[in-house]
Design an enzyme around this catalytic site. Structure first.
Site, PDB file in Angstrom:
ATOM      1  N   ILE A  58       0.891  -1.156   0.000  1.00 49.14           N
ATOM      2  CA  ILE A  58       0.000   0.000   0.000  1.00 49.14           C
ATOM      3  C   ILE A  58       0.927   1.202   0.000  1.00 49.14           C
ATOM      4  CG2 ILE A  58      -0.294  -0.010   2.505  1.00 49.14           C
ATOM      5  CD1 ILE A  58      -3.189   1.008   1.958  1.00 49.14           C
ATOM      6  N   GLU A  92       2.638  -8.031   5.764  1.00 49.44           N
ATOM      7  CA  GLU A  92       3.852  -7.860   6.552  1.00 49.44           C
ATOM      8  C   GLU A  92       4.133  -6.374   6.625  1.00 49.44           C
ATOM      9  OE1 GLU A  92       6.377 -10.094   4.039  1.00 49.44           O
ATOM     10  OE2 GLU A  92       5.979 -11.975   5.060  1.00 49.44           O
ATOM     11  N   TYR A 104      -3.161  -0.201  10.311  1.00 48.09           N
ATOM     12  CA  TYR A 104      -3.598  -1.594  10.369  1.00 48.09           C
ATOM     13  C   TYR A 104      -4.282  -1.917  11.700  1.00 48.09           C
ATOM     14  CZ  TYR A 104      -0.599  -1.858   6.274  1.00 48.09           C
ATOM     15  OH  TYR A 104      -0.024  -1.639   5.052  1.00 48.09           O
TER      16      TYR A 104
END
Length: 138
Positions: A58, A92, A104
């Site tokens: 991202i 990850e 996240y």
């Protein structure tokens, strides 16, 4: 967005090892790949296998960071994955990447593993990768 535009954004976000337009084009063309993008702001790229997916990257342009672009990209990607009956999304993230970890955590990801010394840093000690997982609403 073109692979070249994606590569430019990736290079602005990850100058130590940016992905090339050719690498991105190959990733996007793989079966199960899913790209979510906002022109000139950023993109998220995932790969699906059966009922699982991995967020490969991202990347949000530095001038668009801190304005909800990453959250919007992630939410749109998660919605598209859920519509494809994906049950879990994995990723990850570098242990020292506080902004990404905060994104996240807010999205509901939980740590499920760790890769010791996964991210090499020039002139510095390698950084652990945290393996995170999100259960999707299918």
């Amino acid at each position: 967005m073109t692979p070249e535009a994606l590569a430019d954004i990736h290079a602005a976000c990850f100058p130590a090892r940016p992905w090339t337009a050719e690498e991105l084009k190959a990733l996007i063309s793989e079966p199960g790949s899913l790209l979510e993008s906002q022109t000139d702001k950023g993109f998220a790229l995932a790969r699906m296998t059966l009922d699982e997916a991995e967020l490969l990257t991202i990347a949000v342009c530095p001038n668009a960071q801190g304005r909800g672009t990453g959250r919007a990209l992630l939410e749109a990607l998660v919605a598209r994955l859920a519509a494809q009956n994906v049950a879990h999304l994995f990723l990850e993230v570098a242990e020292d990447n506080a902004p990404a970890r905060a994104l996240y955590t807010r999205a509901g990801f939980a740590e499920v593993g760790r890769r010791k010394g996964y991210y090499a840093r020039a002139g510095q000690a390698a950084v652990d990768a945290l393996v995170l997982s999100l259960k999707l609403p299918v």
